[in-house]
Design an enzyme around this catalytic site. Structure first.
Site, PDB file in Angstrom:
ATOM      1  N   SER A 302     -25.678  -6.044 -13.982  1.00 41.29           N
ATOM      2  CA  SER A 302     -25.061  -4.720 -14.071  1.00 41.29           C
ATOM      3  C   SER A 302     -26.057  -3.743 -14.672  1.00 41.29           C
ATOM      4  CB  SER A 302     -23.807  -4.764 -14.943  1.00 41.29           C
ATOM      5  OG  SER A 302     -24.152  -4.785 -16.323  1.00 41.29           O
ATOM      6  N   ASP A 303     -25.841  -2.462 -14.471  1.00 42.97           N
ATOM      7  CA  ASP A 303     -26.568  -1.476 -15.252  1.00 42.97           C
ATOM      8  C   ASP A 303     -25.910  -1.412 -16.635  1.00 42.97           C
ATOM      9  OD1 ASP A 303     -28.315   0.541 -16.029  1.00 42.97           O
ATOM     10  OD2 ASP A 303     -28.117   1.634 -14.156  1.00 42.97           O
ATOM     11  N   TYR A 304     -26.473  -0.622 -17.505  1.00 36.58           N
ATOM     12  CA  TYR A 304     -26.058  -0.523 -18.907  1.00 36.58           C
ATOM     13  C   TYR A 304     -24.574  -0.175 -19.001  1.00 36.58           C
ATOM     14  CZ  TYR A 304     -26.838   0.904 -23.832  1.00 36.58           C
ATOM     15  OH  TYR A 304     -26.827   1.035 -25.205  1.00 36.58           O
ATOM     16  N   GLY A 306     -22.261  -1.050 -17.116  1.00 36.32           N
ATOM     17  CA  GLY A 306     -21.683  -0.742 -15.814  1.00 36.32           C
ATOM     18  C   GLY A 306     -20.313  -1.352 -15.610  1.00 36.32           C
TER      19      GLY A 306
END
Length: 762
Positions: A302-304, A306
């Site tokens: 995931s992104d930060y 996310g």
């Protein structure tokens, strides 16, 4: 505190190595299970569900520098001691953006000595455009039109980063960016698919090296952000995206496919929703396309936070549901939210997440740790002495200067004002970027420092015969006027023979969460430019920017304009090299500079519409704005040299391409000037009539050539049917026989030399 930890880590290293040598995981490495070491399966069988969730949990390092903390929203990370406790308990797979080899050594030592299964940690970082040696921002480097240069700078960044204990970088960003209001375009390669693909491939090769991922200077690449992050409505970061599947397949997918083809084994899910479904919880993207269609076998992270943001999207009711949706859609590892460690065990216990899916994700994590050589030697990239030896070496700084000057674009040079003479002329450096160690390295750099950079004043004074002939006056702040600043700048300009006006964007104006509603030079600097221009002195504008700008007024009217982006550690010397002719400008625009912000999103390979405006003045009831043409002020691919370049002699053979054959296309490029030049020769096509409407032009190839004064070179391109592919009515890759326009030209709007050819029926 740092010294105490350093000494303690050193004392523990021998014991940690001994503990690892006798660990079950190390002993199992010699065995295999299918195509992976048997340790993957054997460790998996011994793990508790919480330990499995721990292998899928990545957190920001608690022991980190201020730059790392400033680059993301404030989020609970805990103290270094609490992170060490999580390591002991098997609740953490690794950390990102930590504070170098000493920190990594301390954490890895705890993992190897004090955790139950002694699984090595993974250390990640945002190494976007250099580590301690900072190279031009990726958008600038794309302007070099030299993938080999991008590979070299990525390789250099990996050598530095790996010496600081880093195994994995969250780069390259391969998003196509066609709305210059979006701040994160600075991290990518611009608006064109071919250039984006080539830069993606080059940077993956550079980060990962050619000796295998287990090499101590290899860093695992991560293609991001999957997918269409750059297509947010209104150019607003994190915003909704709604594009067709055909656009995804023709524009946004190809750079990812190329990155995977070059060996990128991780991919980051993007923040945005796509047609109503957030990418972080989109099974069609992460499973149907990525896994089943493309056969991707690597890791999705995931992104930060996310997964947490699924709640903000209104897609998940709470943290538990967000965890289930993201994980079951295909996100293997959670970054920063802590949701997986907090909720996966209970979800598995309740039967809401199958154990098989949990084991699948953990296998992917462990397999990557094996490939990175961490099971063989957890400390292979953790060596404080090696870290110091590899950082900011003379060859690194020389590469930074080379890459910076090869990223500078000459937009205008009326009257051959450039290059400037090195002696005999009084030069007034004016503007907020004229001097000072600020706004040099650009956005999204965790480990570099403006304090280590060389500013413009230093670079210019080093380039001229007599440094006392160079004065400096700020004249204005970046976004605020300076009391008395314009008057001082006007006085300096009047006292000089030539003005070098350094204006544009501060580095905080580009990057993540830095969308702009008007992509113009800030008003105080526009006022400064107008006042300086009114003195009548010749003006060279140096633009500092992380996106295309809509230039206007005195900034646009200046006889000479150089786009200098954010060039990194050697900004000043590189600009000096170009200003005074030690090197000629050779870069081209990777993004189109519009006439006005209101044209955004703009890209050169747009469709014609059913009512295209013919060449020339605007006509009624045709596709154009009332105020500006449906074109770019400075188009993609544009850039001048210090030579005199002409295109002539197009050759297309018999103008027919056999269905299974090729077509050779040639043109003669001549430099009739008195200075050597490097020209980026670009090949464009247009499919005249097709079952799916086609762009007015598409870049299909380019070559960068060196031409001595008076020299000419025949440049040859070869097209095949594969170069003409598009996604047809049924979404399958399609080629249709028919007539194609072709150009060999210096930009996407230049005529160059042009003709037509026909693809024959099979």
């Amino acid at each position: 505190m740092d010294d105490r930890i350093s000494r303690r880590a050193a004392l523990m290293s021998v014991a940690a190595a001994a503990a690892w040598a006798t660990s079950p995981a190390r002993a199992l490495l010699g065995q295999t299970h299918g195509t992976l070491p048997a340790s993957v399966e054997s460790l998996l069988a011994r793990m508790s569900v919480e330990e499995k969730a721990g292998q899928l949990t990545l957190m920001a390092a608690a022991w980190a520098g201020g730059a790392a903390n400033a680059l993301n929203p404030i989020s609970a990370t805990g103290t270094f001691d609490t992170q060490l406790a999580d390591v002991r308990a098997g609740r953490l797979t690794g950390v990102f953006n930590g504070n170098g080899a000493e920190m990594a050594h301390r954490m890895q030592t705890v993992a190897m000595r004090e955790s139950r299964l002694k699984i090595p940690l993974l250390f990640a970082a945002d190494v976007i455009h250099g580590f301690r040696t900072v190279f031009p921002v990726p958008l600038a480097e794309a302007g070099s039109f030299e993938p080999a240069l991008a590979e070299r700078t990525a390789r250099a960044a990996a050598v530095e980063a790996s010496a600081a204990g880093i195994d994995w970088t969250f780069a390259p960003m391969v998003d196509i960016a066609r709305d210059q209001r979006w701040g994160r375009g600075v991290e990518g390669a611009g608006e064109d698919v071919l250039l984006g693909r080539m830069m993606a491939a080059a940077r993956v090769r550079g980060f990962q090296g050619d000796r295998g991922l287990a090499a101590d200077d290899a860093v695992l690449a991560c293609a991001k952000h999957f997918v269409a992050y750059g297509a947010g409505e209104g150019g607003l970061d994190y915003n909704s995206v709604d594009v067709s599947e055909r656009t995804l397949r023709d524009v946004y997918f190809p750079p990812f496919q190329t990155a995977f083809g070059e060996g990128a084994q991780t991919v980051m899910a993007s923040f945005n929703e796509l047609s109503g479904i957030p990418a972080t919880a989109n099974p069609w993207l992460l499973d149907t396309v990525l896994r089943k269609e493309w056969g991707f076998e690597g890791l999705v992270v995931s992104d930060y936070t996310g997964d947490m943001e699924l709640i903000g999207h209104g897609f998940a009711a709470d943290a538990r549901e967000a965890t289930r949706l993201a994980f079951m859609a295909g996100v293997d590892m959670s970054m920063q939210s802590g949701f997986y460690i907090d909720h996966l065990p209970a979800l598995v216990s309740a039967g809401a997440v199958p154990m098989a899916r949990l084991d699948q994700a953990v296998r992917r994590v462990l397999a990557l740790k094996v490939k990175l050589g961490l099971f063989e030697d957890p400390f292979r990239r953790i060596d404080p002495k090696r870290e110091k030896a590899r950082i900011r070496t003379a060859p690194m700084l020389a590469l930074a200067r080379e890459s910076a000057r090869r990223s500078i674009v000459l937009l205008k040079n009326d009257g051959d004002l450039l290059p400037l003479p090195k002696r005999g002329k009084r030069i007034a450096l004016i503007g907020p970027f004229a001097a000072g160690q600020h706004d040099l390295i650009g956005p999204w750099n965790v480990y570099g420092s403006d304090a280590d950079g060389v500013d413009l004043l230093t670079g210019v004074r080093a380039a001229v015969a007599d440094p006392t002939f160079v004065t400096m006056t700020l004249g204005s702040g970046v976004e605020q006027p300076i009391p008395g600043g314009i008057a001082a700048a006007v006085a300096a300009a009047r006292a000089a023979d030539i003005v070098v006006l350094a204006i544009g964007e501060g580095q905080s104006m580009s990057g993540e969460a830095q969308s702009r509603d008007a992509i113009v030079v800030p008003a105080p600097q526009q006022a400064l430019a107008g006042a300086v221009a009114a003195t009548g002195k010749p003006v060279v504008v140096l633009l500092r920017n992380g996106r295309a700008l809509a230039l206007e007024g005195a900034a646009l009217a200046a006889p000479a304009i150089l786009v200098t982006w954010f060039l990194g550690s050697q900004s000043g010397p590189a600009i000096g090299d170009i200003l005074f002719g030690a090197e000629g400008p050779s870069a081209r625009l990777p993004v189109s500079f519009p006439y006005a912000t209101g044209q955004e999103p703009y890209h050169y390979d747009h469709k014609s519409t059913g009512r295209p405006n013919p060449p020339g003045d605007s006509e009624p009831y045709k596709a154009h704005y009332r105020e500006v043409p449906n074109a770019a002020l400075f188009p993609f691919g544009h850039g001048l040299t210090y030579g005199r370049i002409t295109y002539a002699g197009l050759e297309l053979g018999d103008t027919r391409m056999a269905w299974d054959g090729t077509l050779t296309i040639r043109a003669t490029i001549t430099n009739s000037g008195t200075r050597a030049a490097e020209e980026v020769v670009q090949l464009y096509i247009h499919d005249v009539a097709a079952s799916i409407t086609r762009p007015v032009r598409q870049l299909k190839a380019f070559r960068k050539i060196a031409l001595a004064p008076g020299a000419a070179q025949v440049v040859t391109f070869t097209l095949s049917r594969a170069d003409l592919l598009f996604h047809g009515v049924d979404m399958s890759p399609t080629v249709e026989p028919g007539v194609f326009n072709v150009w060999i030209a210096p930009s996407a709007q230049a005529e160059g030399v042009s003709g037509t050819f026909t693809l024959m029926q099979a």
